[in-house]
Design a protein around this motif. Sequence first.
Motif, PDB file in Angstrom:
ATOM      1  N   ARG A  96       0.835  -1.189   0.000  1.00 42.88           N
ATOM      2  CA  ARG A  96       0.000   0.000   0.000  1.00 42.88           C
ATOM      3  C   ARG A  96       0.880   1.252   0.000  1.00 42.88           C
ATOM      4  NH1 ARG A  96      -4.754   1.704   4.351  1.00 42.88           N
ATOM      5  NH2 ARG A  96      -5.706   3.308   3.037  1.00 42.88           N
ATOM      6  N   LYS A 140       5.428   4.313   1.197  1.00 46.37           N
ATOM      7  CA  LYS A 140       5.045   2.924   1.382  1.00 46.37           C
ATOM      8  C   LYS A 140       4.545   2.701   2.803  1.00 46.37           C
ATOM      9  CE  LYS A 140       7.599  -0.140  -0.585  1.00 46.37           C
ATOM     10  NZ  LYS A 140       8.694  -1.095  -0.920  1.00 46.37           N
ATOM     11  N   VAL A 141       3.531   1.833   2.926  1.00 50.19           N
ATOM     12  CA  VAL A 141       2.985   1.454   4.230  1.00 50.19           C
ATOM     13  C   VAL A 141       3.519   0.055   4.560  1.00 50.19           C
ATOM     14  CG1 VAL A 141       0.922   1.139   5.629  1.00 50.19           C
ATOM     15  CG2 VAL A 141       0.910   2.784   3.729  1.00 50.19           C
ATOM     16  N   ASP A 173       1.454  -3.538   5.271  1.00 50.82           N
ATOM     17  CA  ASP A 173       0.136  -3.493   4.633  1.00 50.82           C
ATOM     18  C   ASP A 173       0.350  -3.906   3.184  1.00 50.82           C
ATOM     19  OD1 ASP A 173      -2.314  -3.005   3.509  1.00 50.82           O
ATOM     20  OD2 ASP A 173      -2.616  -1.085   4.495  1.00 50.82           O
ATOM     21  N   LYS A 232      -7.309   6.904   4.733  1.00 51.20           N
ATOM     22  CA  LYS A 232      -6.226   7.814   4.362  1.00 51.20           C
ATOM     23  C   LYS A 232      -6.089   8.973   5.359  1.00 51.20           C
ATOM     24  CE  LYS A 232      -6.220   7.051  -0.644  1.00 51.20           C
ATOM     25  NZ  LYS A 232      -6.422   7.676  -1.976  1.00 51.20           N
ATOM     26  N   PHE A 248      -3.464   8.823   8.268  1.00 52.99           N
ATOM     27  CA  PHE A 248      -2.028   8.813   8.034  1.00 52.99           C
ATOM     28  C   PHE A 248      -1.440  10.204   8.278  1.00 52.99           C
ATOM     29  CE2 PHE A 248      -3.426   5.038   5.906  1.00 52.99           C
ATOM     30  CZ  PHE A 248      -2.358   4.165   5.997  1.00 52.99           C
ATOM     31  N   LYS A 272       8.537   6.302   5.743  1.00 48.46           N
ATOM     32  CA  LYS A 272       7.411   5.427   5.411  1.00 48.46           C
ATOM     33  C   LYS A 272       6.451   5.377   6.598  1.00 48.46           C
ATOM     34  CE  LYS A 272       9.511   1.595   4.475  1.00 48.46           C
ATOM     35  NZ  LYS A 272       9.757   0.154   4.238  1.00 48.46           N
ATOM     36  N   TYR A 273       5.368   4.636   6.417  1.00 47.15           N
ATOM     37  CA  TYR A 273       4.401   4.427   7.490  1.00 47.15           C
ATOM     38  C   TYR A 273       4.512   2.990   8.008  1.00 47.15           C
ATOM     39  CZ  TYR A 273       2.102   8.684   5.755  1.00 47.15           C
ATOM     40  OH  TYR A 273       1.829   9.965   5.359  1.00 47.15           O
ATOM     41  N   TYR A 311       2.803   0.186  11.274  1.00 44.14           N
ATOM     42  CA  TYR A 311       1.881  -0.062  12.372  1.00 44.14           C
ATOM     43  C   TYR A 311       2.689  -0.663  13.512  1.00 44.14           C
ATOM     44  CZ  TYR A 311      -1.869   0.548   8.948  1.00 44.14           C
ATOM     45  OH  TYR A 311      -2.712   1.060   7.989  1.00 44.14           O
ATOM     46  N   PRO A 351      -1.570   4.147  11.820  1.00 43.37           N
ATOM     47  CA  PRO A 351      -0.224   4.190  11.245  1.00 43.37           C
ATOM     48  C   PRO A 351       0.607   5.321  11.846  1.00 43.37           C
ATOM     49  CG  PRO A 351      -1.798   5.128   9.715  1.00 43.37           C
ATOM     50  CD  PRO A 351      -2.598   4.611  10.869  1.00 43.37           C
TER      51      PRO A 351
END
Length: 485
Positions: A164, A170-171, A174, A202, A205, A451-452, A454, A465
Amino acid sequence: MKKGNKMIVTATVLAAVLSVTSVGLVQRASAASPEAANVQQAVTLTDAAKQSLDKLLTLFPHLASKQQRVEQYTAGASFAITFDDDFSRLSIRMFDFAFIDEKGRLRSFVNNTAVGDSVPDALMKEKADAFMKKWLGSEDAGEYEMEDKIGTNVLGQKAVQFSRVVNGLKVEGDGYLVTVTADGAIARIQEAGHARGKYADKEQFPDPSGALPKAQVEKALADYMKLGFASDGKLNYAPMFSGIIDAATGKELVESYTSPPIPVTAGGKSLSANTPEDVSKRVAEHFGIELTLEAGSESGGDMFYSVVASDGSNVIVQTKDGQLVSYSLFKGYYDSSALQAAYSEEKAQEKAAQFVQTFLNSSVNEVQVIRTQAPPLGSTEYSFQFHPVHHGIPVLDQYYKVGIDKQSGAVVSYFAYNHTESPLSLKEPQGFVGAKPAAAEYVKHNPYELKYVYPTVDGQVSDKPVLVYRINTDSYVDAHTGKLR
């Protein structure tokens, strides 16, 4: 040079394989009578899960004619759906199955068909992309970008990954791995890592404009650069932390841990195991379980032995070059609602250290526990990674992982990486560079990426996130030359 302590641990890989493959095999025991086979659905699917199941049946029409068995998985968070022509058969075989959560998200799916390894990359990407658009819908699929490189799923099969991307970043965690057969059919879909699917909108984030300057984060890397030996005698600097920095605060997101040196008395006992009889003997002697193991299966030059114990537990043992290097006892799936630990972590670490000293060679009189990652979600065991210590400095590419059951205090897993029965000869280091120039060299070759992620907090993966700087932590800097190895 890659750091040994970041290599995939065999026991962990086998746990993942079990979670994917054992469902169909163990169910043959519950189909001991025609009456049991006629129980088509043990639990009721949520409406969202039912819609996803219907979509699967549409995309894979051959499943519609099969019997279904639906069972609860992971304390109600997901449904395990197994498909078979006739559940009353007792033969050992693999089933088609899917894990779908209560909100209808597909966690994994196995289409029990021959995969093969000759599928062209172009065909794999074409078929995988077409499937993802059908499954997610064109709009949602547009948030997932296909990786250029071909990856592998937990079984080591070729797969393409979709990650994602939000706000151009980029996550991590995910995404999906999609495996395609040699003739272009979809064989497997699985979430990648601690994938959260579409858990976060969204709007949740954080705005990337709020991130600290990258140069400020890079400068702080020196605080994490620690000295460590390699088993070849080289002295190195390595970033001893998770590699994840909160982009808003500059602090480590997942707190790493290095214990003080722990005194041990090396036992020098061998875990030699050249035959199934040897393996059974070693398991009984050191892990307290009486088993009769039959011929193992070879993979990559290693031997793997698998057996179901009298209490239904799965036991997997790996040998390498005639040595038992991995033992894993699985009593069930990891459960996010695992009972509160009856055995303290402090006692567990003490027991694990006593256990591991049995196999250390005579050159080792101290070990350290190094932990740079959060424990697995819902793990029912404590896991300790012990590194031999020489001259107050740990050996980074040699370690022993020991798992202690949180309820019973029993040793339920063991993994030895780069073990040697011969004493290491490591000289007391002199004339090495400082941490700051080592960090500057390291970040030249391993830049931080925004990036993101979790994060895992108190054993639970966050629903929200976090914006982070992520750096690869798998390399060394030679402490004497100051150059990346």
